[in-house]
Enzyme design. Structure first.
Site, mmCIF file in Angstrom:
data_model
loop_
_atom_site.group_PDB
_atom_site.id
_atom_site.type_symbol
_atom_site.label_atom_id
_atom_site.label_comp_id
_atom_site.label_asym_id
_atom_site.label_seq_id
_atom_site.Cartn_x
_atom_site.Cartn_y
_atom_site.Cartn_z
ATOM 1 N N SER A 64 0.791 -1.234 0.000
ATOM 2 C CA SER A 64 0.000 0.000 0.000
ATOM 3 C C SER A 64 0.818 1.276 0.000
ATOM 4 C CB SER A 64 -0.950 0.011 1.211
ATOM 5 O OG SER A 64 -2.052 -0.824 0.976
ATOM 6 N N LYS A 67 0.034 3.803 -2.650
ATOM 7 C CA LYS A 67 -0.957 4.884 -2.549
ATOM 8 C C LYS A 67 -0.313 6.261 -2.452
ATOM 9 C CE LYS A 67 -4.592 1.990 -0.504
ATOM 10 N NZ LYS A 67 -3.958 0.773 0.022
ATOM 11 N N SER A 119 -5.486 3.574 4.879
ATOM 12 C CA SER A 119 -5.002 2.816 3.731
ATOM 13 C C SER A 119 -6.135 2.165 2.963
ATOM 14 C CB SER A 119 -3.983 1.749 4.177
ATOM 15 O OG SER A 119 -3.246 1.271 3.087
ATOM 16 N N LYS A 226 3.624 6.631 4.767
ATOM 17 C CA LYS A 226 2.656 5.588 4.395
ATOM 18 C C LYS A 226 3.153 4.204 4.783
ATOM 19 C CE LYS A 226 -1.172 4.154 2.671
ATOM 20 N NZ LYS A 226 -1.102 3.026 3.628
#
Length: 386
Positions: A64, A67, A119, A226
């Site tokens: 993720s 992203k 997320s 992130k």
């Protein structure tokens, strides 16, 4: 008409020779840590120089942390506060979620929050379809951006980071991507929040989203970025940290001990970098048109940011004046009139705003002086037009 033509003239870019001075901001060094990640890197958030690396060019799945790119493209697409109804098919996706349901009314800003904090795979897919019309079309945009940024070990298949054939990146590429994304104030604001209250749904109602990034609470100076996890990628983490005015970005891929590794890498990394500042003693003046003065003096703001470097010399850092060929009167003291671009080995780092250091009033000539003044103005305009 003349003014409109002049507005499209390229900005003046003058190299300014200025000395640099080193700020005493180096942190006390730590030993090189043992890192359990399959790949890792620490870079200067300003220059992109590598402070520490372990297999940092190896392409791996990055889960993720994908992203980061999705949110960056979403922010760059504009219209962040325009409400719309999410695509009902896009949000039908497994894994982490921001809680979108069919018929929900959202904004792109809310989707950025939904993908960067909890997320949300639903948020990433919804943003992709809204921007590009389909997930494959959005993946093309992601790869175009990756090529533009020079991410040579990166390929995107999905906006969420759920695995697709060939989907992957390197620790170094993800650090450079994070560096680019953090230049966007909206991105930095969102990813630095431990939690946020948002309003969305059908009808929209307020709810809280919580950030999965524990480093925001446990590691001094961390302000993003992130997290990520899939069975194939393992634990992935991209973070950014500021201490003593110095800024670093850290990436670990496939790391079972990522929280501790990032903390240890920052303790080590801040001991290897230093802070330098351009010493701006004198700035060139800008030509002024239609005013009581022919030249406009410039000044810097109160705070010139320092640059985090590993091993930079005065030759590596360059200053350029970015300005229109001239300014029109009237000009008020304190107005932003130009900027000073700092670059490291040809790579732009930051633009420092420059302000007018004086007032310039519109020139009102006596009748006897009308012809002479007009000729003077035309002569100055002709210098830039012809």
């Amino acid at each position: 008409m003349t003014k409109r033509i002049l507005s499209v003239i390229a900005a003046v870019m003058l190299i300014i020779a200025q000395p640099l001075y080193v700020l005493d901001a180096r942190c006390e060094g730590a030993e090189v840590p043992e890192v359990s990640a399959k790949a890792a890197v620490v870079i200067s958030a300003d220059t992109g120089e590598i402070v520490y690396e372990k297999n940092c060019r190896e392409k791996l799945p990055m889960a993720s942390t994908t992203k980061i790119m999705t949110a960056l493209l979403c922010i760059e697409s504009g219209g962040l506060d325009v409400p719309f109804v999410v695509d009902s098919e896009a949000i039908k996706v497994e894994g982490s979620s921001m809680g979108l349901q069919e018929g929900d009314i959202v904004t792109k800003y809310a989707l950025c929050c939904g993908m960067l904090l909890p997320s949300g795979n639903d948020a990433a897919n919804a943003a992709a379809v809204r921007i590009a019309g389909s997930i494959p079309a959005f993946a093309e945009l992601m790869n175009e951006k990756a090529r533009a940024l020079g991410l040579s070990h990166t390929f995107f298949v999905t906006p969420s980071g759920l695995e697709g054939e060939g989907h992957g990146s390197s620790a170094y590429d993800m650090a450079i991507l994070a560096r680019e994304a953090l230049k966007q104030p909206v991105f930095r604001e969102i990813c630095s929040k431990k939690s946020m209250k948002l309003c969305f749904g059908n009808p929209p109602y307020e709810r809280w989203l919580k950030n999965t990034n524990k480093l925001l609470s446990t590691c001094e100076g961390v302000y993003g970025v992130k997290t990520g996890f899939t069975d194939e990628a393992g634990r992935c983490l991209v973070s950014a940290c500021e201490r003593g005015g110095m800024r670093l970005i850290c990436v670990t891929l496939n790391d079972r001990n990522d929280w501790q590794d990032h903390s240890s890498l920052y303790d080590f990394g801040f001991g290897k970098v230093r802070l330098v500042k351009p010493e701006v003693k004198q700035l060139p003046e800008l030509d002024a048109v239609g005013g009581e003065a022919d030249k406009l003096k410039l000044r810097c703001g109160d705070d010139i940011p320092g640059i985090t470097v590993v091993d930079a010399s005065a030759e590596d850092l360059a200053l350029r004046l970015i300005a229109s060929p001239f300014v029109y009167a009237p000009v008020k003291e304190g107005e932003e009139a130009a900027s000073l671009r700092v670059s490291f080995k040809g790579r732009n780092i930051v633009d420092i705003p420059l302000f007018s250091a004086e007032n310039i009033n519109v020139y009102v000539p006596d009748k006897e002086d009308d012809e002479g003044t007009l000729k003077k103005i035309i002569s100055k305009l002709r210098k830039y037009l012809f």
